[in-house]
Design a protein around this motif. Structure first.
Motif, PDB file in Angstrom:
ATOM      1  N   MET A   1       0.868  -1.188   0.000  1.00 10.71           N
ATOM      2  CA  MET A   1       0.000   0.000   0.000  1.00 10.71           C
ATOM      3  C   MET A   1       0.898   1.229   0.000  1.00 10.71           C
ATOM      4  O   MET A   1       1.959   1.223   0.628  1.00 10.71           O
ATOM      5  CB  MET A   1      -0.887   0.017   1.248  1.00 10.71           C
ATOM      6  N   PRO A   2       0.477   2.297  -0.659  1.00 12.47           N
ATOM      7  CA  PRO A   2       1.306   3.507  -0.681  1.00 12.47           C
ATOM      8  C   PRO A   2       1.356   4.170   0.695  1.00 12.47           C
ATOM      9  O   PRO A   2       0.377   4.117   1.444  1.00 12.47           O
ATOM     10  CB  PRO A   2       0.608   4.404  -1.694  1.00 12.47           C
ATOM     11  N   PRO A   3       2.500   4.779   1.049  1.00 13.36           N
ATOM     12  CA  PRO A   3       2.599   5.478   2.342  1.00 13.36           C
ATOM     13  C   PRO A   3       1.524   6.560   2.451  1.00 13.36           C
ATOM     14  O   PRO A   3       1.236   7.260   1.490  1.00 13.36           O
ATOM     15  CB  PRO A   3       3.997   6.104   2.309  1.00 13.36           C
ATOM     16  N   GLY A   4       0.922   6.643   3.625  1.00 10.18           N
ATOM     17  CA  GLY A   4      -0.095   7.665   3.869  1.00 10.18           C
ATOM     18  C   GLY A   4      -1.472   7.321   3.357  1.00 10.18           C
ATOM     19  O   GLY A   4      -2.384   8.143   3.442  1.00 10.18           O
TER      20      GLY A   4
ATOM     21  N   SER B   1     -12.431   4.265   6.913  1.00 12.94           N
ATOM     22  CA  SER B   1     -12.838   4.928   8.156  1.00 12.94           C
ATOM     23  C   SER B   1     -12.096   6.243   8.370  1.00 12.94           C
ATOM     24  O   SER B   1     -12.388   6.966   9.313  1.00 12.94           O
ATOM     25  CB  SER B   1     -12.600   4.008   9.361  1.00 12.94           C
ATOM     26  N   GLY B   2     -11.116   6.531   7.510  1.00 17.16           N
ATOM     27  CA  GLY B   2     -10.348   7.774   7.621  1.00 17.16           C
ATOM     28  C   GLY B   2      -9.026   7.621   8.350  1.00 17.16           C
ATOM     29  O   GLY B   2      -8.261   8.574   8.460  1.00 17.16           O
ATOM     30  N   GLU B   3      -8.742   6.416   8.870  1.00 21.82           N
ATOM     31  CA  GLU B   3      -7.470   6.175   9.557  1.00 21.82           C
ATOM     32  C   GLU B   3      -6.338   6.059   8.537  1.00 21.82           C
ATOM     33  O   GLU B   3      -6.549   5.594   7.416  1.00 21.82           O
ATOM     34  CB  GLU B   3      -7.518   4.865  10.346  1.00 21.82           C
ATOM     35  N   VAL B   4      -5.133   6.429   8.970  1.00 18.21           N
ATOM     36  CA  VAL B   4      -3.959   6.172   8.147  1.00 18.21           C
ATOM     37  C   VAL B   4      -3.700   4.671   8.187  1.00 18.21           C
ATOM     38  O   VAL B   4      -3.670   4.061   9.250  1.00 18.21           O
ATOM     39  CB  VAL B   4      -2.730   6.962   8.651  1.00 18.21           C
TER      40      VAL B   4
END
Length: 142
Positions: free
Chosen positions: A47-50, A55-58
């Protein structure tokens, strides 16, 4: 040479092959459909960083979190804790739902959870080489 002379060895070979296939154990390399009460858990992969979850979580690929299948009815709410047990080895852990999966479910591939790579590994799933899925039982805790 007559046709009968050609067909006898062919028929004998077919009978022998059928007997061998009937007596041989099923290959463990081919994925089999899970039994009743179980489903397939997959994993996210890179997965890309950030990246953000639904749910809006990092997104953190090492946490014990998961996405629930969009084909599940009703959907599990964000924050729901689910005990996941790998049927093959008995390893269990509790994950928290913080994302929605976009993966499809079919009767042949009943996918229920998309686990982080960390959770998938802790349950005994193989990332290298990638097994793709593990058969799990799940129990909603809250």
């Amino acid at each position: 040479m007559s046709k009968r002379t050609l067909y006898v060895p062919l028929a004998t070979g077919a009978v022998a092959l059928t007997a061998i296939l009937a007596l041989s154990p099923a290959s463990s390399a081919a994925p089999s459909a899970p039994q009743a009460g179980t489903c397939w858990a997959t994993h996210y992969g890179p997965m890309p960083p950030g990246a953000l979850t639904a749910s809006g979580e990092v997104f953190d690929n090492n946490k014990n979190t998961a996405a629930t299948s969009l084909t599940r009815n009703p959907q599990l709410p964000f924050g729901t804790r689910v005990k996941v047990t790998n049927v093959a080895n008995g390893k269990s852990l509790v994950v928290r739902i913080n994302d929605r999966g976009t993966f499809q479910q079919t009767p042949q591939e009943p996918k229920c959870l998309d686990l982080t790579d960390g959770a998938f590994s802790r349950l005994g799933g193989s990332l290298n080489p990638d097994a793709g899925h593990i058969v799990v039982q799940q129990k909603v805790l809250n």
